[in-house]
Design a protein around this motif. Structure first.
Motif, mmCIF file in Angstrom:
data_model
loop_
_atom_site.group_PDB
_atom_site.id
_atom_site.type_symbol
_atom_site.label_atom_id
_atom_site.label_comp_id
_atom_site.label_asym_id
_atom_site.label_seq_id
_atom_site.Cartn_x
_atom_site.Cartn_y
_atom_site.Cartn_z
ATOM 1 N N GLN A 95 35.321 33.280 33.095
ATOM 2 C CA GLN A 95 36.038 32.691 31.804
ATOM 3 C C GLN A 95 36.609 33.480 30.186
ATOM 4 O OE1 GLN A 95 32.846 29.112 31.481
ATOM 5 N NE2 GLN A 95 34.636 28.416 30.113
ATOM 6 N N LYS A 96 35.150 34.437 30.123
ATOM 7 C CA LYS A 96 36.070 34.831 28.902
ATOM 8 C C LYS A 96 37.287 36.026 28.686
ATOM 9 C CE LYS A 96 34.103 38.931 28.095
ATOM 10 N NZ LYS A 96 32.360 40.407 28.089
ATOM 11 N N PHE A 97 37.599 36.375 30.548
ATOM 12 C CA PHE A 97 38.968 37.203 30.226
ATOM 13 C C PHE A 97 40.411 36.084 30.351
ATOM 14 C CE2 PHE A 97 36.256 40.475 30.239
ATOM 15 C CZ PHE A 97 36.797 41.465 29.382
ATOM 16 N N THR A 98 39.553 34.853 31.441
ATOM 17 C CA THR A 98 40.679 34.073 31.998
ATOM 18 C C THR A 98 40.982 32.661 31.563
ATOM 19 O OG1 THR A 98 39.715 33.326 33.688
ATOM 20 C CG2 THR A 98 40.869 34.975 34.229
ATOM 21 N N GLY A 99 39.662 31.959 30.823
ATOM 22 C CA GLY A 99 39.266 30.935 30.333
ATOM 23 C C GLY A 99 39.146 29.840 31.372
ATOM 24 N N TYR A 100 39.123 30.076 32.569
ATOM 25 C CA TYR A 100 38.727 29.787 34.148
ATOM 26 C C TYR A 100 38.204 29.468 34.429
ATOM 27 C CZ TYR A 100 44.240 28.105 34.303
ATOM 28 O OH TYR A 100 45.119 28.098 33.560
ATOM 29 N N ILE A 101 36.641 29.084 34.564
ATOM 30 C CA ILE A 101 35.347 29.371 35.893
ATOM 31 C C ILE A 101 35.806 29.189 37.093
ATOM 32 C CG2 ILE A 101 34.257 27.581 33.877
ATOM 33 C CD1 ILE A 101 33.910 25.340 36.379
ATOM 34 N N ARG A 102 35.204 30.560 37.720
ATOM 35 C CA ARG A 102 34.611 30.088 39.169
ATOM 36 C C ARG A 102 35.518 29.106 40.027
ATOM 37 N NH1 ARG A 102 31.778 29.986 43.832
ATOM 38 N NH2 ARG A 102 32.286 31.145 44.875
ATOM 39 N N GLY A 103 36.245 29.109 41.080
ATOM 40 C CA GLY A 103 36.343 27.802 41.278
ATOM 41 C C GLY A 103 37.897 27.263 41.226
ATOM 42 N N GLY A 104 37.648 27.206 39.650
ATOM 43 C CA GLY A 104 39.216 26.619 39.160
ATOM 44 C C GLY A 104 39.871 27.706 38.539
ATOM 45 N N CYS A 105 39.576 28.845 39.223
ATOM 46 C CA CYS A 105 41.188 29.235 38.036
ATOM 47 C C CYS A 105 42.199 29.656 39.192
ATOM 48 C CB CYS A 105 40.267 30.939 38.766
ATOM 49 S SG CYS A 105 40.635 32.441 37.522
ATOM 50 N N SER A 106 43.077 29.019 37.540
ATOM 51 C CA SER A 106 44.068 28.857 38.487
ATOM 52 C C SER A 106 45.459 31.106 37.668
ATOM 53 C CB SER A 106 45.197 27.980 37.688
ATOM 54 O OG SER A 106 46.417 28.214 37.369
ATOM 55 N N PRO A 107 46.909 31.024 38.654
ATOM 56 C CA PRO A 107 46.653 31.959 38.368
ATOM 57 C C PRO A 107 48.030 31.605 37.637
ATOM 58 C CG PRO A 107 47.444 31.254 40.667
ATOM 59 C CD PRO A 107 46.274 30.598 39.814
ATOM 60 N N ILE A 108 48.195 30.678 36.976
ATOM 61 C CA ILE A 108 49.147 30.305 35.658
ATOM 62 C C ILE A 108 48.428 29.957 34.622
ATOM 63 C CG2 ILE A 108 50.483 28.476 35.330
ATOM 64 C CD1 ILE A 108 50.931 28.286 38.280
ATOM 65 N N GLY A 109 48.921 30.112 33.614
ATOM 66 C CA GLY A 109 47.737 30.013 31.817
ATOM 67 C C GLY A 109 46.478 30.935 31.948
ATOM 68 N N MET A 110 46.952 31.831 32.158
ATOM 69 C CA MET A 110 45.421 32.071 32.013
ATOM 70 C C MET A 110 45.155 32.290 30.279
ATOM 71 S SD MET A 110 44.031 34.605 34.930
ATOM 72 C CE MET A 110 43.907 34.346 36.658
ATOM 73 N N LYS A 111 44.625 32.992 29.887
ATOM 74 C CA LYS A 111 44.128 33.648 27.801
ATOM 75 C C LYS A 111 44.844 34.733 27.319
ATOM 76 C CE LYS A 111 39.638 32.271 26.727
ATOM 77 N NZ LYS A 111 38.631 33.019 26.436
ATOM 78 N N LYS A 112 45.432 35.164 28.897
ATOM 79 C CA LYS A 112 46.498 36.415 28.516
ATOM 80 C C LYS A 112 47.540 36.410 29.616
ATOM 81 C CE LYS A 112 44.456 39.449 24.964
ATOM 82 N NZ LYS A 112 43.619 40.764 25.505
ATOM 83 N N ASP A 113 48.615 37.083 30.159
ATOM 84 C CA ASP A 113 50.000 37.230 30.935
ATOM 85 C C ASP A 113 49.255 38.683 31.942
ATOM 86 O OD1 ASP A 113 50.824 34.957 30.266
ATOM 87 O OD2 ASP A 113 52.034 36.046 29.163
ATOM 88 N N TYR A 114 48.307 38.733 33.283
ATOM 89 C CA TYR A 114 47.918 39.358 33.267
ATOM 90 C C TYR A 114 49.322 40.386 34.794
ATOM 91 C CZ TYR A 114 43.438 39.054 31.194
ATOM 92 O OH TYR A 114 42.478 38.577 30.280
ATOM 93 N N PRO A 115 48.859 40.995 35.288
ATOM 94 C CA PRO A 115 50.079 41.817 35.912
ATOM 95 C C PRO A 115 49.279 40.619 37.308
ATOM 96 C CG PRO A 115 49.529 43.426 34.960
ATOM 97 C CD PRO A 115 48.479 42.595 34.518
#
Length: 159
Positions: A95-115
């Motif tokens: 959550q700290k790095f993506t803004g999402y929680i486990r089970g609800g982690c989308s590849p779209i719209g994370m806190k940063k654009d990761y490869p």
């Protein structure tokens, strides 16, 4: 009709004018693994993809999107990312790095654009289904549009 809750991932797709379908499922039973979700939304598991976040030897973060039934091959993932090695990110850090929680982690719209890397198995599919960024919500879209929305690329990632 109930108002549709728009997740960050959906808002990004809307902004990019990417067509997608929202699929919802009941998560009250706690079964939120990809195979259970595929059953709940009435789709083949081969069409449902999970989002995994890994950390490279360089400490850079990478996103790997693979079929729910598959297992990420860390050696292949590291090679595709240009890293000596990669390790799965600890769940407590997601959550700290993506803004999402486990089970609800989308590849779209994370806190940063990761490869972001989409498993090559998606290339032959008409659509893929990934988390919409909230447990109980999935989005279905063409693999090319997922690549476009995440600025990702296809890669050989599974065992």
């Amino acid at each position: 009709m109930a108002k549709v809750v728009k997740t960050n991932a959906m808002r990004i797709l809307d902004k990019q004018k990417v067509p997608y379908e929202i699929l919802t499922y009941d998560s009250k039973d706690g079964k939120i693994d990809g195979i259970a979700v595929a059953g709940k939304i009435g789709r083949e598991p081969a069409q449902v993809y999970k989002t995994l976040v890994a950390v490279g030897a360089s400490k850079n973060l990478y996103v790997f999107v693979i079929p729910v039934e598959a297992e990420l091959d860390l050696k292949k993932a590291a090679r595709e990312a240009g890293e000596k090695n990669v390790e799965m990110m600890p769940v407590k850090d997601i959550q700290k790095f993506t803004g999402y929680i486990r089970g609800g982690c989308s590849p779209i719209g994370m806190k940063k654009d990761y490869p972001t890397f989409l498993d090559r198995s998606a290339e032959g599919l008409e659509t893929v289904i990934v988390s919409a960024g909230k447990i109980g919500f999935q989005v279905e879209l063409a693999p090319e549009q997922l690549i476009q929305a995440t600025e990702g690329k296809y890669a050989d990632l599974t065992k």
